[in-house]
Motif scaffolding. Structure first.
Motif, PDB file in Angstrom:
ATOM      1  N   THR A 188       0.819  -1.211   0.000  1.00 14.46           N
ATOM      2  CA  THR A 188       0.000   0.000   0.000  1.00 14.46           C
ATOM      3  C   THR A 188       0.857   1.268   0.000  1.00 14.46           C
ATOM      4  OG1 THR A 188      -0.130   0.016   2.430  1.00 14.46           O
ATOM      5  CG2 THR A 188      -1.833  -1.202   1.228  1.00 14.46           C
ATOM      6  N   HIS A 189       2.080   1.202   0.495  1.00 16.56           N
ATOM      7  CA  HIS A 189       2.923   2.398   0.572  1.00 16.56           C
ATOM      8  C   HIS A 189       3.279   2.955  -0.805  1.00 16.56           C
ATOM      9  CE1 HIS A 189       3.777   2.335   4.976  1.00 16.56           C
ATOM     10  NE2 HIS A 189       3.443   1.063   4.831  1.00 16.56           N
ATOM     11  N   PRO A 190       3.759   2.153  -1.774  1.00 20.92           N
ATOM     12  CA  PRO A 190       4.024   2.730  -3.104  1.00 20.92           C
ATOM     13  C   PRO A 190       2.773   3.267  -3.789  1.00 20.92           C
ATOM     14  CG  PRO A 190       5.113   0.595  -2.860  1.00 20.92           C
ATOM     15  CD  PRO A 190       4.190   0.743  -1.698  1.00 20.92           C
ATOM     16  N   ILE A 191       1.630   2.622  -3.597  1.00 20.16           N
ATOM     17  CA  ILE A 191       0.410   3.090  -4.251  1.00 20.16           C
ATOM     18  C   ILE A 191      -0.035   4.424  -3.660  1.00 20.16           C
ATOM     19  CG2 ILE A 191      -2.009   2.515  -4.680  1.00 20.16           C
ATOM     20  CD1 ILE A 191      -1.202  -0.405  -4.732  1.00 20.16           C
ATOM     21  N   ARG A 192       0.096   4.591  -2.354  1.00 19.09           N
ATOM     22  CA  ARG A 192      -0.230   5.888  -1.747  1.00 19.09           C
ATOM     23  C   ARG A 192       0.697   6.980  -2.276  1.00 19.09           C
ATOM     24  NH1 ARG A 192       0.042   3.651   4.352  1.00 19.09           N
ATOM     25  NH2 ARG A 192      -1.558   2.036   4.190  1.00 19.09           N
ATOM     26  N   LEU A 193       1.976   6.657  -2.415  1.00 18.61           N
ATOM     27  CA  LEU A 193       2.917   7.654  -2.936  1.00 18.61           C
ATOM     28  C   LEU A 193       2.601   7.983  -4.389  1.00 18.61           C
ATOM     29  CD1 LEU A 193       5.374   9.354  -2.206  1.00 18.61           C
ATOM     30  CD2 LEU A 193       6.839   7.478  -2.968  1.00 18.61           C
ATOM     31  N   LEU A 194       2.152   7.007  -5.168  1.00 18.61           N
ATOM     32  CA  LEU A 194       1.733   7.276  -6.535  1.00 18.61           C
ATOM     33  C   LEU A 194       0.532   8.215  -6.565  1.00 18.61           C
ATOM     34  CD1 LEU A 194       1.706   6.778  -9.605  1.00 18.61           C
ATOM     35  CD2 LEU A 194       0.358   4.705  -9.149  1.00 18.61           C
ATOM     36  N   LEU A 195      -0.433   7.994  -5.686  1.00 14.87           N
ATOM     37  CA  LEU A 195      -1.595   8.886  -5.621  1.00 14.87           C
ATOM     38  C   LEU A 195      -1.175  10.288  -5.214  1.00 14.87           C
ATOM     39  CD1 LEU A 195      -4.655   9.326  -5.711  1.00 14.87           C
ATOM     40  CD2 LEU A 195      -4.749   8.526  -3.337  1.00 14.87           C
TER      41      LEU A 195
ATOM     42  N   VAL B 250      11.942   5.211  -7.049  1.00 16.08           N
ATOM     43  CA  VAL B 250      11.927   5.498  -8.477  1.00 16.08           C
ATOM     44  C   VAL B 250      10.731   6.366  -8.855  1.00 16.08           C
ATOM     45  CG1 VAL B 250      11.771   4.461 -10.766  1.00 16.08           C
ATOM     46  CG2 VAL B 250      13.201   3.409  -9.030  1.00 16.08           C
ATOM     47  N   LEU B 251       9.544   6.042  -8.333  1.00 15.70           N
ATOM     48  CA  LEU B 251       8.359   6.800  -8.754  1.00 15.70           C
ATOM     49  C   LEU B 251       8.313   8.214  -8.185  1.00 15.70           C
ATOM     50  CD1 LEU B 251       5.871   6.947  -6.370  1.00 15.70           C
ATOM     51  CD2 LEU B 251       5.905   4.510  -6.812  1.00 15.70           C
ATOM     52  N   SER B 252       9.157   8.528  -7.196  1.00 17.51           N
ATOM     53  CA  SER B 252       9.211   9.888  -6.666  1.00 17.51           C
ATOM     54  C   SER B 252      10.200  10.776  -7.415  1.00 17.51           C
ATOM     55  CB  SER B 252       9.583   9.859  -5.177  1.00 17.51           C
ATOM     56  OG  SER B 252      10.849   9.242  -4.977  1.00 17.51           O
ATOM     57  N   VAL B 253      10.889  10.237  -8.413  1.00 22.16           N
ATOM     58  CA  VAL B 253      11.875  11.034  -9.163  1.00 22.16           C
ATOM     59  C   VAL B 253      11.236  12.226  -9.869  1.00 22.16           C
ATOM     60  CG1 VAL B 253      13.451  10.963 -11.138  1.00 22.16           C
ATOM     61  CG2 VAL B 253      13.536   9.169  -9.404  1.00 22.16           C
ATOM     62  N   PRO B 254      10.043  12.097 -10.514  1.00 22.31           N
ATOM     63  CA  PRO B 254       9.474  13.282 -11.192  1.00 22.31           C
ATOM     64  C   PRO B 254       9.204  14.464 -10.269  1.00 22.31           C
ATOM     65  CG  PRO B 254       8.384  11.290 -11.947  1.00 22.31           C
ATOM     66  CD  PRO B 254       9.250  10.893 -10.796  1.00 22.31           C
ATOM     67  N   LEU B 255       9.119  14.241  -8.978  1.00 27.66           N
ATOM     68  CA  LEU B 255       8.858  15.352  -8.065  1.00 27.66           C
ATOM     69  C   LEU B 255      10.013  16.349  -8.039  1.00 27.66           C
ATOM     70  CD1 LEU B 255       7.271  13.388  -5.066  1.00 27.66           C
ATOM     71  CD2 LEU B 255       6.078  14.810  -6.740  1.00 27.66           C
ATOM     72  N   ILE B 256      11.237  15.873  -8.285  1.00 31.74           N
ATOM     73  CA  ILE B 256      12.381  16.785  -8.235  1.00 31.74           C
ATOM     74  C   ILE B 256      12.479  17.643  -9.494  1.00 31.74           C
ATOM     75  CG2 ILE B 256      13.646  15.179  -6.781  1.00 31.74           C
ATOM     76  CD1 ILE B 256      15.328  14.443  -9.218  1.00 31.74           C
ATOM     77  N   THR B 257      11.661  17.369 -10.498  1.00 36.77           N
ATOM     78  CA  THR B 257      11.684  18.171 -11.718  1.00 36.77           C
ATOM     79  C   THR B 257      10.715  19.347 -11.660  1.00 36.77           C
ATOM     80  OG1 THR B 257       9.992  16.783 -12.779  1.00 36.77           O
ATOM     81  CG2 THR B 257      12.287  16.120 -13.055  1.00 36.77           C
ATOM     82  N   LEU B 258      10.058  19.547 -10.537  1.00 35.23           N
ATOM     83  CA  LEU B 258       9.049  20.596 -10.447  1.00 35.23           C
ATOM     84  C   LEU B 258       9.665  21.990 -10.364  1.00 35.23           C
ATOM     85  CD1 LEU B 258       6.477  18.905  -8.031  1.00 35.23           C
ATOM     86  CD2 LEU B 258       6.221  19.298 -10.486  1.00 35.23           C
ATOM     87  N   THR B 259      10.857  22.111  -9.800  1.00 30.56           N
ATOM     88  CA  THR B 259      11.507  23.410  -9.686  1.00 30.56           C
ATOM     89  C   THR B 259      12.971  23.297 -10.105  1.00 30.56           C
ATOM     90  OG1 THR B 259      12.119  23.021  -7.369  1.00 30.56           O
ATOM     91  CG2 THR B 259       9.996  24.099  -7.784  1.00 30.56           C
ATOM     92  N   PRO B 260      13.549  24.378 -10.623  1.00 34.20           N
ATOM     93  CA  PRO B 260      14.980  24.339 -10.986  1.00 34.20           C
ATOM     94  C   PRO B 260      15.881  24.118  -9.776  1.00 34.20           C
ATOM     95  CG  PRO B 260      13.869  26.194 -12.064  1.00 34.20           C
ATOM     96  CD  PRO B 260      12.910  25.633 -11.055  1.00 34.20           C
ATOM     97  N   GLU B 261      15.474  24.592  -8.582  1.00 30.56           N
ATOM     98  CA  GLU B 261      16.305  24.423  -7.393  1.00 30.56           C
ATOM     99  C   GLU B 261      16.470  22.953  -7.044  1.00 30.56           C
ATOM    100  OE1 GLU B 261      13.841  26.453  -7.744  1.00 30.56           O
ATOM    101  OE2 GLU B 261      14.641  28.481  -7.431  1.00 30.56           O
ATOM    102  N   LEU B 262      15.392  22.180  -7.148  1.00 29.09           N
ATOM    103  CA  LEU B 262      15.492  20.760  -6.841  1.00 29.09           C
ATOM    104  C   LEU B 262      16.323  20.023  -7.878  1.00 29.09           C
ATOM    105  CD1 LEU B 262      11.865  19.885  -5.653  1.00 29.09           C
ATOM    106  CD2 LEU B 262      13.902  20.201  -4.263  1.00 29.09           C
TER     107      LEU B 262
END
Length: 863
Positions: free
Chosen positions: A239-246, A524-536
């Motif tokens: 359930t943890h990866p699915i919650r993070l995907l949501l 792996v599925l949290s990688v796109p979150l770092i593309t939200l801002t240039p600082e990240l």
């Protein structure tokens, strides 16, 4: 203190006979001290109460688990069925966008390197062939069989007969194959979301190892309990990866709206355009579009709150917080379902909320809910009452703290994101509603600060909760095994004991593998979150390079991706003028809807009439253009929008995207118009034109299509006569000014179905006039990778290219027969699978009852 002592010294998934005997002795001594009240109720011991609570919660977790897998299978079934129904007109050899097998490769190697083509004398077409081992098969038959097999396997999973992880992997592979070869029509974000959800389910949530421990003696019962503990906790790990995907889906969809600097999102006026400009409006879209601007702007503000701050509740370790976040997400998706047609996307998002209701074992056992350490006092009448220590217990205080913190967080989020303004001193009601407005406080810089402060810590924190959950459940099983080995009745068959220990060892290895895969997938599925801002992106955390490499590989196969739905609102018209007191609302520009829509028009005729007009030069013929009707997209202004979800008509959707650009960027549209000119039957089946279907009954076609063109119009919903509708210039108001001051008439118009739903205005020629056999069109299509020419009248005619009695011909005919009997085949398969699942459920239920009675007898005997 009593809760923690009990938690560490008594395992919750099985009975501890040592501590239980101690509790029994204390209970018997207290009973003997009060012989005058033999009929007084005896309170449950902490052990019994804890076991009852755990059993109930475990059953709920299993129910959520099976429901998630079954509903996901039904979504895959709908996706395969939708693909199968549209394949002949969209992606077949004679369709708008023929499949391209070269798009399928594994690590750069093509799967079908030995593909070839055969020419049909009857069809005058080159038919693509693929080679499977020693047998050749045409591409159309192969793709149809893949979609049919995928739908059948989805039904098997949905019925509950088999819900193995390998089966979900097969569904992901089959759907990836179909979407990868189908081009632009299957490149939507919800297709990728379905693949990512299926991949995470197959790897982290669906069962891979199912071992049954059959024990004939009570001395081996603890092996079964230890195996059950690991199996149940392994389910909660997924359930943890699915919650993070949501969380990733909702959070990214929310922040990109603010980062885009779109005025409709910044001013909270997006819903004043959305219901009329969305791809396929629903029957209720027209009614919701008539609402007051303040209600619609408040709806946008609530959407921001649900998508951004409430998304953090979805990955919280506190179950009650996750439930609040899940309910708010479900409410948002239900509102989208009733006001739009977004295929299976909203149902899939609701499904992703289901794991939020599942307990984490490490937290559930702390919450307990038992009466440990609470004294029971007997009054004069022999009734047992609870002492004042039970009224003030930590469990109730804990719940109050959790609920209060959640409410404070939501109120703080609302205060930080939105603000209400009142810019008028008028005291009457109309002046009040015109002056009140809701405004978004969060700017792009504030949004970037929120991302920079939360994203670096949230994925590691979610992974930490996973580690705590896995570690607790793993060591709890060994603690329980250590307690059970101290029992006096530890006797049994050595061979049976050896088999039980071997199965438990395999279960432990499977548990550790599930834990490692869940941890890897979360990273792996949290990688796109770092593309939200240039600082990240510039300040990457150490260790991210490994996850970025794995994400790049997964993205190429569409199993990992970033999301950003409705980044900018389309169909926004321009008002060129000054804002006055009678124009706009609450000091903002009027919301002028200008939905671009492509309308195809044709000229009907025959060759003889054309030749006669060519001979007689004195006759000037005026072409009579006739509009083509699509099944679902707006066209006729009097046509009511229809409900089509969860099915997605891909051609109607892609026409909406084509209207936003130029035809030079959409060569498939020219190919579509060429197919219509040549009256390609599979393509015409996608339209709402039954006139060209008359040849099925043997009736001669009335006339042929001689010319075709595409024109661009701006569409808008008609409006009922309201004060805010009259403040928008250029709208088509129904009923005139006679009903302006009648509230009853206003409500009647709001809840009634109008005669005219749309108003439209011509903008420009989108595609110039095309005729059959035009050399420039043929060259353009050839340069774009398409073939111009005649099509087949019957789908079964494609089998004529093969030799009679050949294996390829047999498979092709069988595929055509299945398509002709598709509905009947699905109904029969569905009834058979549901019947088998019902029989299996009844058998399992009776077996569980018999086993439960036996366990109950053993427990009573032991006690």
């Amino acid at each position: 203190k009593n809760r923690w002592n009990y938690f560490f010294h008594n395992n919750t998934m099985g009975g501890n006979k040592l501590s239980h005997s101690k509790v029994d002795s204390s209970s018997s001594s207290s009973s003997s001290s009060s012989p005058s009240s033999p009929s007084s109720p005896s309170p449950l011991s902490p052990e019994q109460n804890k076991k009852t609570t755990t059993k109930s919660t475990g059953s709920t977790a299993v129910l959520y688990h099976h429901a998630f897998l079954s509903i996901l299978s039904l979504i895959y079934f709908q996706a395969f069925v939708s693909y199968y129904l549209q394949y002949p007109g969209l992606n077949s050899t004679f369709g708008v966008e023929p499949v391209n097998m070269k798009n399928i490769n594994i690590f750069g190697a093509e799967i079908f390197p030995n593909s070839s083509s055969q020419k049909s004398d009857n069809l005058n077409e080159m038919v693509d062939m693929i080679k499977l081992n020693t047998m050749e098969m045409d591409v159309d038959t192969f793709c149809e069989m893949v979609a049919f097999v995928g739908g059948l396997l989805s039904l098997v999973c949905a019925s509950g007969l088999v819900q193995h992880g390998l089966l979900f992997f097969i569904l992901v592979i089959l759907y990836y194959f179909l979407t990868a070869i189908s081009g632009v029509f299957y490149s939507f974000q919800w297709d990728i979301l379905l693949l990512e959800t299926g991949f995470l389910t197959a790897l982290c949530y669906a069962p891979w190892l199912t071992l049954r421990l059959h024990s004939s003696s009570s001395s081996q019962n603890h092996d079964h309990q230890q195996h059950h503990l690991l199996s149940s906790s392994s389910t909660t790990l997924g359930t943890h990866p699915i919650r993070l995907l949501l969380f990733k889906l909702m959070f990214m969809s929310g922040v990109v709206k603010i980062q885009s600097n779109c005025p409709t999102w910044s001013n909270l006026t997006a819903l004043e355009y959305h219901f009329a400009t969305q791809c396929l409006p629903s029957p209720l879209s027209w009614h919701v579009h008539q609402m007051h601007p303040f209600i619609l702007r408040l709806g946008v503000a609530i959407t921001f709150i649900i998508e951004i701050p409430v998304a953090f509740l979805l990955v919280s370790p506190i179950r009650s917080w996750r439930i609040v976040g899940a309910y708010m997400q479900i409410l948002l998706q239900i509102l989208i379902i009733v006001t739009g047609n977004y295929n299976f996307f909203n149902v899939l998002t609701i499904l992703l909320c289901l794991p939020c209701f599942v307990d984490d074992y490490y937290y559930r056992e702390i919450e307990g809910g038992n009466d440990m350490g609470v004294k029971h006092i007997e009054n004069d009448r022999g009734e047992t009452r609870k002492s004042w220590q039970q009224v003030i217990q930590w469990g109730k205080i804990q719940k109050v703290i959790k609920h209060t913190a959640c409410v404070v967080f939501l109120l703080w989020s609302c205060h930080s994101m939105i603000q209400f303004d009142y810019n008028n001193t008028t005291s009457n009601a109309k002046g009040f509603w015109r002056a009140i407005n809701v405004r978004l406080k969060m700017t792009k810089s504030d949004c970037d600060d929120l991302i920079n402060q939360s994203v670096p810590f949230l994925p590691p924190l979610a992974m930490f909760f996973l580690v705590v959950n896995a570690t607790h459940c793993f060591f709890s099983s060994f603690w329980y095994d250590r307690q059970q080995k101290n029992r006096k009745s530890n006797k049994g068959n050595n061979k049976t004991r050896w088999i039980s220990h071997a199965k438990i060892s395999i279960t432990i290895l499977s548990y550790l593998f599930r834990f490692a895969t869940c941890l890897l997938c979360m990273g792996v599925l949290s990688v796109p979150l770092i593309t939200l801002t240039p600082e990240l992106q510039s300040n990457q955390q150490p260790g991210l390079d490994f996850f970025i490499r794995q994400w790049s590989v997964g993205r190429s196969y569409r199993i990992f991706n970033g999301y950003g739905l409705f980044r900018r609102m389309t169909g926004v018209g321009q008002y060129r003028g000054a804002i006055s007191s009678s124009i706009g609302w609450a000091g903002l520009h009027p919301s002028i809807v200008a939905r671009p829509e492509i309308i195809l028009e044709t000229v009907l005729g025959d060759d003889e009439s054309d030749s006669n007009h060519m001979k007689d030069s004195t006759v000037v013929k005026v072409d009579e253009w006739r509009e083509l009707n699509f099944r679902w997209k707006p066209g006729n202004v009097h046509e009511k929008p229809r409900q089509v979800a969860p099915h997605q008509p891909r051609l109607d959707w892609q026409m909406w995207f084509a209207a936003l650009g130029q035809y030079q960027h959409n060569p498939w549209l020219i190919h579509l118009m060429d197919k219509i000119l040549n009256e390609c039957r599979p393509v015409l089946n996608l339209l709402d034109e039954d006139e060209w279907m008359s040849s099925d009954s043997g009736v001669e076609r009335p006339q042929q299509i001689r010319k075709i063109r595409a024109r661009l119009f701006n569409y808008d919903f008609t409006r009922i006569d309201t004060e805010w509708s009259r403040s928008i210039p250029g709208v088509d108001i129904l009923g005139g000014d006679a009903k302006a001051d009648s509230d009853n008439a206003l409500l009647k118009d709001f809840f009634s179905w109008p005669d005219q739903y749309w108003s439209r205005s011509f903008q420009r020629e989108y595609v110039p006039i095309l005729e059959r056999g035009n050399p420039s069109v043929i060259r353009y299509l050839s340069a774009s990778g398409y073939k111009s020419g005649k099509c087949i009248d019957q789908w079964s005619q494609r089998c004529d290219v093969f030799e009679a009695a050949s294996n390829v011909r047999v498979l092709c005919n069988m595929s055509s027969w299945i398509r002709d009997q598709y509905i009947s085949c699905n109904v029969v398969a569905f009834l058979i699978i549901i019947s088998i699942a019902f029989i299996r459920a009844k058998t399992t239920e009776h077996g569980t009852l018999r086993k439960g009675d036996g366990n109950l007898g053993d427990k009573v005997k032991n006690e």
